[in-house]
Design an enzyme around this catalytic site. Structure first.
Site, PDB file in Angstrom:
ATOM      1  NE  ARG A 104      -3.086   0.471  -0.879  1.00  0.00           N
ATOM      2  CZ  ARG A 104      -2.951   0.504  -1.722  1.00  0.00           C
ATOM      3  NH1 ARG A 104      -2.439   1.727  -2.428  1.00  0.00           N
ATOM      4  NH2 ARG A 104      -4.171  -0.580  -2.240  1.00  0.00           N
ATOM      5  CE  LYS A 139      -0.152  28.547  -3.807  1.00  0.00           C
ATOM      6  NZ  LYS A 139      -1.665  28.721  -4.447  1.00  0.00           N
ATOM      7  CE  LYS A 171       5.423  33.751  -2.781  1.00  0.00           C
ATOM      8  NZ  LYS A 171       4.901  33.797  -3.963  1.00  0.00           N
ATOM      9  CD  GLU A 201       3.083  37.204  -5.805  1.00  0.00           C
ATOM     10  OE1 GLU A 201       2.527  36.671  -5.261  1.00  0.00           O
ATOM     11  OE2 GLU A 201       3.305  35.295  -6.132  1.00  0.00           O
ATOM     12  CG  ASP A 222       0.213  36.517  -8.833  1.00  0.00           C
ATOM     13  OD1 ASP A 222      -0.174  35.724  -9.733  1.00  0.00           O
ATOM     14  OD2 ASP A 222      -0.521  36.907  -8.141  1.00  0.00           O
TER      15      ASP A 222
END
Length: 292
Positions: A104, A139, A171, A201, A222
């Site tokens: 598994r 992510k 960011k 960004e 973005d």
């Protein structure tokens, strides 16, 4: 898939510990079915139950050998190769108890990674012939980052940062707290090792232009529409060509829908980054069949 990518994955210092932890999660205090199998040898094979790209085969041998060093694995399909439903993927032979105990965990990993590789390949195909690469993001599933980024490579994508120490990406919050694009870049340049790249960004054309003017190595644009990029990309290239820091800047688009990929690639962008192969893909259905 380049053999060097698989070799790098297998040489990762944390891989064995992760494999042991995942086996332990499933086996716990011990497989209660093991007494029915003790002393028995066994053979098995994997098949694909649907079409896609296979990924994770290189993990099968090191995983099963943690259970039984005598287990032998014969890979019939390399990572990154396409498969069809019903195709035989690999053969296994060893103690029946080990084959059952590892089944598994091994399948879960391979199905997850094969799904990511398959989803990546679908997006990469939309960029074929454009010269624009498809990159992943941070992510990723906690504990699976090196494997999920490997799967992206198997699907024809390229890897973005593995972590916060690979490159500095400034960011929205960084820019706000630092007082703007230029101060944020200056602060990072003053403390980061000299080879480190600084990426900004940008959510507006003004931010993108400020980033290039301040010497950013890359600008992530973005959620810009293709029409906006067609106007902005040439301006950024011109601005970069005239700056003292040098003319090369990597322009990256993110927040791009699959149907927009061709249009975005035609704007002169260098790179498209997306989390979709990791966050939106389905597992590729695989099965382990035991032989009498």
């Amino acid at each position: 898939m380049s053999p060097s990518c698989a070799a790098a994955l297998l040489a990762h210092p944390g891989l064995e510990a992760q494999l042991r932890a995942w086996l332990s999660e499933d086996i716990g205090r011990g497989d209660l079915t093991a007494p029915a199998l003790l002393g028995r040898g066994g053979r098995a094979h994997w098949i694909a139950k649907q079409a896609g790209l296979f990924c994770g085969g290189v993990l099968v041998e090191p995983l099963f050998r943690l259970l039984d060093p005598a287990v032998t694995i014969t890979l019939l399909v390399a990572d990154g190769e396409p498969v069809v439903a019903g195709q035989r993927l690999l053969d296994l032979e060893g103690s029946a108890a080990a084959l059952v105990a590892g089944e598994r965990t091994a399948l879960n990993l391979a199905m997850r990674l094969s799904g990511i590789a398959s989803a990546t390949a679908e997006l990469v195909a939309r960029l074929a012939g454009t010269g624009v690469a498809l990159a992943d993001t941070r992510k990723t599933t906690p504990g699976l980052r090196i494997l999920e980024k490997y799967a992206v490579r198997c699907g024809g994508g390229v890897n973005h940062r593995l972590g916060l120490d690979d490159a500095a990406m400034l960011k929205e919050n960084h820019l706000a707290w630092a007082g703007g694009v230029a101060p944020a870049i200056a602060a990072v340049r003053a403390s980061a090792p000299w080879p480190a790249r600084v990426i900004v960004e940008a959510e507006t054309a003004a931010e993108a232009e400020a980033a290039v003017a301040a010497g950013a190595d890359g600008v992530l644009l973005d959620e810009f529409a293709p029409a906006e990029l067609r106007l902005l990309v040439p301006r950024l290239r011109e601005l970069a060509a005239g700056r003292a820091a040098g003319g090369r800047v990597v322009l990256e688009a993110s927040g791009v829908q699959p149907e927009q990929l061709a249009a975005v690639a035609a704007t002169g962008i260098d790179l498209v980054s997306t989390s979709a192969p990791v966050t939106r893909s389905s597992w590729l259905d695989l099965s382990m069949r035991f032989e009498a």
